[in-house]
Design an enzyme around this catalytic site. Sequence first.
Site, PDB file in Angstrom:
ATOM      1  N   ALA A 123       5.058  -8.359 -13.566  1.00  0.00           N
ATOM      2  CA  ALA A 123       4.940  -7.217 -14.481  1.00  0.00           C
ATOM      3  C   ALA A 123       3.481  -6.837 -14.683  1.00  0.00           C
ATOM      4  O   ALA A 123       2.769  -7.444 -15.487  1.00  0.00           O
ATOM      5  CB  ALA A 123       5.604  -7.554 -15.813  1.00  0.00           C
TER       6      ALA A 123
ATOM      7  N   THR B 167       2.474  -3.059 -13.859  1.00  0.00           N
ATOM      8  CA  THR B 167       2.410  -1.609 -14.100  1.00  0.00           C
ATOM      9  C   THR B 167       2.871  -1.231 -15.504  1.00  0.00           C
ATOM     10  O   THR B 167       3.836  -1.789 -16.031  1.00  0.00           O
ATOM     11  CB  THR B 167       3.285  -0.873 -13.058  1.00  0.00           C
ATOM     12  OG1 THR B 167       2.884  -1.286 -11.754  1.00  0.00           O
ATOM     13  CG2 THR B 167       3.142   0.640 -13.182  1.00  0.00           C
TER      14      THR B 167
ATOM     15  N   GLY C 170      -1.017   2.417 -13.494  1.00  0.00           N
ATOM     16  CA  GLY C 170      -0.381   1.957 -12.260  1.00  0.00           C
ATOM     17  C   GLY C 170      -1.451   1.579 -11.260  1.00  0.00           C
ATOM     18  O   GLY C 170      -1.874   0.425 -11.175  1.00  0.00           O
TER      19      GLY C 170
ATOM     20  N   PHE D 186       8.665   0.154 -14.304  1.00  0.00           N
ATOM     21  CA  PHE D 186       8.905   0.024 -12.854  1.00  0.00           C
ATOM     22  C   PHE D 186       8.991  -1.443 -12.422  1.00  0.00           C
ATOM     23  O   PHE D 186       8.640  -1.771 -11.288  1.00  0.00           O
ATOM     24  CB  PHE D 186       7.782   0.685 -12.021  1.00  0.00           C
ATOM     25  CG  PHE D 186       7.543   2.138 -12.275  1.00  0.00           C
ATOM     26  CD1 PHE D 186       8.584   3.010 -12.527  1.00  0.00           C
ATOM     27  CD2 PHE D 186       6.245   2.652 -12.251  1.00  0.00           C
ATOM     28  CE1 PHE D 186       8.350   4.354 -12.742  1.00  0.00           C
ATOM     29  CE2 PHE D 186       5.998   4.001 -12.462  1.00  0.00           C
ATOM     30  CZ  PHE D 186       7.053   4.854 -12.718  1.00  0.00           C
TER      31      PHE D 186
ATOM     32  N   THR E  20      10.400  -4.528 -10.937  1.00  0.00           N
ATOM     33  CA  THR E  20      11.503  -4.975 -10.083  1.00  0.00           C
ATOM     34  C   THR E  20      12.071  -6.285 -10.632  1.00  0.00           C
ATOM     35  O   THR E  20      11.310  -7.203 -10.936  1.00  0.00           O
ATOM     36  CB  THR E  20      11.009  -5.182  -8.634  1.00  0.00           C
ATOM     37  OG1 THR E  20      10.464  -3.949  -8.161  1.00  0.00           O
ATOM     38  CG2 THR E  20      12.141  -5.638  -7.718  1.00  0.00           C
TER      39      THR E  20
ATOM     40  N   GLU F  15       1.478  -9.571  -1.403  1.00  0.00           N
ATOM     41  CA  GLU F  15       2.496  -8.563  -1.722  1.00  0.00           C
ATOM     42  C   GLU F  15       2.474  -7.437  -0.685  1.00  0.00           C
ATOM     43  O   GLU F  15       3.510  -6.996  -0.187  1.00  0.00           O
ATOM     44  CB  GLU F  15       2.189  -8.021  -3.129  1.00  0.00           C
ATOM     45  CG  GLU F  15       3.142  -6.965  -3.595  1.00  0.00           C
ATOM     46  CD  GLU F  15       2.947  -6.601  -5.077  1.00  0.00           C
ATOM     47  OE1 GLU F  15       2.198  -7.304  -5.788  1.00  0.00           O
ATOM     48  OE2 GLU F  15       3.537  -5.602  -5.498  1.00  0.00           O
ATOM     49  N   ARG F  16       1.279  -6.996  -0.350  1.00  0.00           N
ATOM     50  CA  ARG F  16       1.152  -5.892   0.620  1.00  0.00           C
ATOM     51  C   ARG F  16       1.506  -6.345   2.027  1.00  0.00           C
ATOM     52  O   ARG F  16       2.072  -5.584   2.821  1.00  0.00           O
ATOM     53  CB  ARG F  16      -0.277  -5.333   0.564  1.00  0.00           C
ATOM     54  CG  ARG F  16      -0.502  -4.563  -0.713  1.00  0.00           C
ATOM     55  CD  ARG F  16      -1.932  -4.234  -1.020  1.00  0.00           C
ATOM     56  NE  ARG F  16      -1.982  -3.622  -2.339  1.00  0.00           N
ATOM     57  CZ  ARG F  16      -3.066  -3.517  -3.094  1.00  0.00           C
ATOM     58  NH1 ARG F  16      -4.222  -3.996  -2.663  1.00  0.00           N
ATOM     59  NH2 ARG F  16      -3.008  -2.946  -4.274  1.00  0.00           N
TER      60      ARG F  16
ATOM     61  N   HIS G 291      20.440  11.866  14.355  1.00  0.00           N
ATOM     62  CA  HIS G 291      21.858  11.713  13.999  1.00  0.00           C
ATOM     63  C   HIS G 291      22.500  13.042  13.611  1.00  0.00           C
ATOM     64  O   HIS G 291      23.714  13.085  13.369  1.00  0.00           O
ATOM     65  CB  HIS G 291      22.021  10.733  12.823  1.00  0.00           C
ATOM     66  CG  HIS G 291      21.991   9.283  13.214  1.00  0.00           C
ATOM     67  ND1 HIS G 291      20.837   8.623  13.578  1.00  0.00           N
ATOM     68  CD2 HIS G 291      22.992   8.349  13.309  1.00  0.00           C
ATOM     69  CE1 HIS G 291      21.117   7.365  13.856  1.00  0.00           C
ATOM     70  NE2 HIS G 291      22.416   7.169  13.708  1.00  0.00           N
TER      71      HIS G 291
HETATM   72  C1  LIG Z   1      10.769   1.003  -6.857  1.00  0.00           C
HETATM   73  C2  LIG Z   1       9.497   0.535  -7.455  1.00  0.00           C
HETATM   74  C3  LIG Z   1       9.327  -0.815  -7.722  1.00  0.00           C
HETATM   75  C4  LIG Z   1       8.152  -1.264  -8.348  1.00  0.00           C
HETATM   76  N1  LIG Z   1       8.037  -2.591  -8.666  1.00  0.00           N
HETATM   77  C5  LIG Z   1       6.982  -3.010  -9.414  1.00  0.00           C
HETATM   78  C6  LIG Z   1       6.915  -4.341  -9.888  1.00  0.00           C
HETATM   79  O1  LIG Z   1       7.791  -5.169  -9.624  1.00  0.00           O
HETATM   80  N2  LIG Z   1       5.884  -4.693 -10.675  1.00  0.00           N
HETATM   81  C7  LIG Z   1       4.885  -3.828 -11.000  1.00  0.00           C
HETATM   82  O2  LIG Z   1       3.971  -4.216 -11.715  1.00  0.00           O
HETATM   83  N3  LIG Z   1       4.898  -2.539 -10.548  1.00  0.00           N
HETATM   84  C8  LIG Z   1       5.936  -2.120  -9.768  1.00  0.00           C
HETATM   85  N4  LIG Z   1       5.982  -0.817  -9.310  1.00  0.00           N
HETATM   86  C9  LIG Z   1       4.916   0.095  -9.682  1.00  0.00           C
HETATM   87  C10 LIG Z   1       4.023   0.520  -8.512  1.00  0.00           C
HETATM   88  O3  LIG Z   1       3.225  -0.532  -8.090  1.00  0.00           O
HETATM   89  C11 LIG Z   1       3.222   1.746  -8.999  1.00  0.00           C
HETATM   90  O4  LIG Z   1       4.148   2.812  -9.114  1.00  0.00           O
HETATM   91  C12 LIG Z   1       2.099   2.121  -8.070  1.00  0.00           C
HETATM   92  O5  LIG Z   1       1.098   1.148  -8.088  1.00  0.00           O
HETATM   93  C13 LIG Z   1       1.476   3.489  -8.423  1.00  0.00           C
HETATM   94  O6  LIG Z   1       1.180   3.556  -9.783  1.00  0.00           O
HETATM   95  P1  LIG Z   1       1.668   4.832 -10.646  1.00  0.00           P
HETATM   96  O7  LIG Z   1       3.125   4.991 -10.403  1.00  0.00           O
HETATM   97  O8  LIG Z   1       1.239   4.632 -12.043  1.00  0.00           O
HETATM   98  O9  LIG Z   1       0.944   6.058 -10.015  1.00  0.00           O
HETATM   99  P2  LIG Z   1      -0.513   6.611 -10.424  1.00  0.00           P
HETATM  100  O10 LIG Z   1      -1.482   5.502 -10.432  1.00  0.00           O
HETATM  101  O11 LIG Z   1      -0.386   7.426 -11.651  1.00  0.00           O
HETATM  102  O12 LIG Z   1      -0.813   7.581  -9.210  1.00  0.00           O
HETATM  103  C14 LIG Z   1      -0.328   8.914  -9.124  1.00  0.00           C
HETATM  104  C15 LIG Z   1      -0.868   9.533  -7.833  1.00  0.00           C
HETATM  105  O13 LIG Z   1      -2.285   9.549  -7.883  1.00  0.00           O
HETATM  106  C16 LIG Z   1      -2.811   8.932  -6.732  1.00  0.00           C
HETATM  107  N5  LIG Z   1      -4.073   8.252  -7.035  1.00  0.00           N
HETATM  108  C17 LIG Z   1      -4.296   7.283  -7.945  1.00  0.00           C
HETATM  109  N6  LIG Z   1      -5.573   6.889  -7.898  1.00  0.00           N
HETATM  110  C18 LIG Z   1      -6.166   7.618  -6.944  1.00  0.00           C
HETATM  111  C19 LIG Z   1      -7.495   7.666  -6.405  1.00  0.00           C
HETATM  112  N7  LIG Z   1      -8.459   6.849  -6.854  1.00  0.00           N
HETATM  113  N8  LIG Z   1      -7.742   8.553  -5.423  1.00  0.00           N
HETATM  114  C20 LIG Z   1      -6.781   9.371  -4.954  1.00  0.00           C
HETATM  115  N9  LIG Z   1      -5.511   9.374  -5.411  1.00  0.00           N
HETATM  116  C21 LIG Z   1      -5.210   8.492  -6.384  1.00  0.00           C
HETATM  117  C22 LIG Z   1      -1.753   7.918  -6.305  1.00  0.00           C
HETATM  118  O14 LIG Z   1      -1.896   7.542  -4.955  1.00  0.00           O
HETATM  119  C23 LIG Z   1      -0.490   8.711  -6.588  1.00  0.00           C
HETATM  120  O15 LIG Z   1      -0.225   9.557  -5.520  1.00  0.00           O
HETATM  121  C24 LIG Z   1       7.122  -0.351  -8.655  1.00  0.00           C
HETATM  122  C25 LIG Z   1       7.283   1.007  -8.346  1.00  0.00           C
HETATM  123  C26 LIG Z   1       8.458   1.446  -7.773  1.00  0.00           C
HETATM  124  C27 LIG Z   1       8.616   2.914  -7.488  1.00  0.00           C
END
Ligand SMILES: Cc1cc2nc3c(=O)[nH]c(=O)nc-3n(C[C@H](O)[C@H](O)[C@H](O)COP(=O)(O)OP(=O)(O)OC[C@H]3O[C@@H](n4cnc5c(N)ncnc54)[C@H](O)[C@@H]3O)c2cc1C
Length: 380
Positions: free
Chosen positions: A126, A128, A133, A158, A160, A243-244, A339
Amino acid sequence: MLQTFFAEDHEIFRKSVRDYVEKELLPHADEWEEAQDFPNEVYRQMGELGFLGAGYPEEQGGSGGDYWHVTVVCEELPRSRMAGLNMAMMVQSQMATPVIGAIGTPEQVEEFLKPALAGQRIAALAVTEPDAGSDVASLRTTAKRDGDDYVINGQKTFITSGARADFLTLAVRTGGPGFSGVSLVLCPTDAKGFKVGRKLRKMGNHTSDTAEIYFEDCRIPARYLLGEENQGFIYIMQNFQGERLVAAIAGVAGSQLLWDDAYRYGMERHVFGKPVAKFQVWKHQLVDLLTQIEAARWLTYRCVDLHNRQQACVKEISMAKLFVGELANRVADRCVQIHGGYGYIDEYPCSRAFRDVRVLTIGGGTSEIMKEIIAKCVGL
Ligand SMILES: Cc1cc2nc3c(=O)[nH]c(=O)nc-3n(C[C@H](O)[C@H](O)[C@H](O)COP(=O)(O)OP(=O)(O)OC[C@H]3O[C@@H](n4cnc5c(N)ncnc54)[C@H](O)[C@@H]3O)c2cc1C
């Protein structure tokens, strides 16, 4: 070359993972996708078979082996055709827990890591929050020291396995603003003050639960702090590498499965008197994608090799996550297209995969963030 990476014991292990996935998971794919859930028994089975413990030493409850054994599990899981379940299993063994093995106390290993690897306690990571994010260092959930306890207040989203987890590897703010005020703690979900909010409905990955979770004066013993206080940001960044990497490994394997589907369908489906795949436009597309999948595999194996030998490879792993995430989406798109109408129908695996792969360029660090990291690594 492959033999230098995958020895006989890896291949024996691969066979046992593949047998399990094809016999015990794949037959349930439609039912569990529909239910948007799967039984907790899967954790226990995968724990008992030693799949969750791959790469961990036996004294930590692992089944031994090296990172190539982890690679085998991540390569075989996509055969379940349930990306959500696969993600939950990778969170359990490769996202929420490696940090406990790396810096946990013997008591933390006993109480959290061992039961997680045995599939008896479900783990979630946990980090995010609704307003933090990509910018992890701006997280706001606080953990304030009170005697022998931490009292946690805030919200995560978010997450998982967030609704079913027994404990969280949780990022909190214990110090001032910015990255130097972040810590990692282990938080049992039966602690008073912990609450699961909504299970979020998603575009794909339906078999995994993705939850909002809340902490209201949630009290945990201070001995659940992981490593040193206010060093959490560094631990998170180190943990992100694994993770990545597992996301990239599974992404390559999943792309190969989709390519195989596209090839099979393209050879079977006749239009204008010949197989679709025999039209030059499709031959070239399939060849292009196959070449890119092969390139992605070798970039990923290069990362596994470096990671396995504990060599620094932040740049390479970020490249693999970036390249595979974007490629998997292209492969899924083309697989649906070959398909025709059937590709749009739920019962065809590529239809589900098209939705599932979308998260690969977002979760665990977006493609844009991968580019930022790579740029920094090369001095841009
Ligand atoms: C199905 C799913 C499972 C997940 N599981 C987990 C989990 O188990 N644990 C957990 O902690 N998180 C989890 N996440 C969260 C995930 O890691 C975040 O959604 C992700 O890191 C992006 O953060 P955000 O959604 O807040 O997007 P934001 O950070 O708000 O980004 C929004 C947009 O801005 C862009 N952006 C951000 N910074 C920059 C920059 N410096 N330059 C250019 N563009 C930028 C991003 O690329 C994106 O396109 C999960 C997400 C999903 C969808």
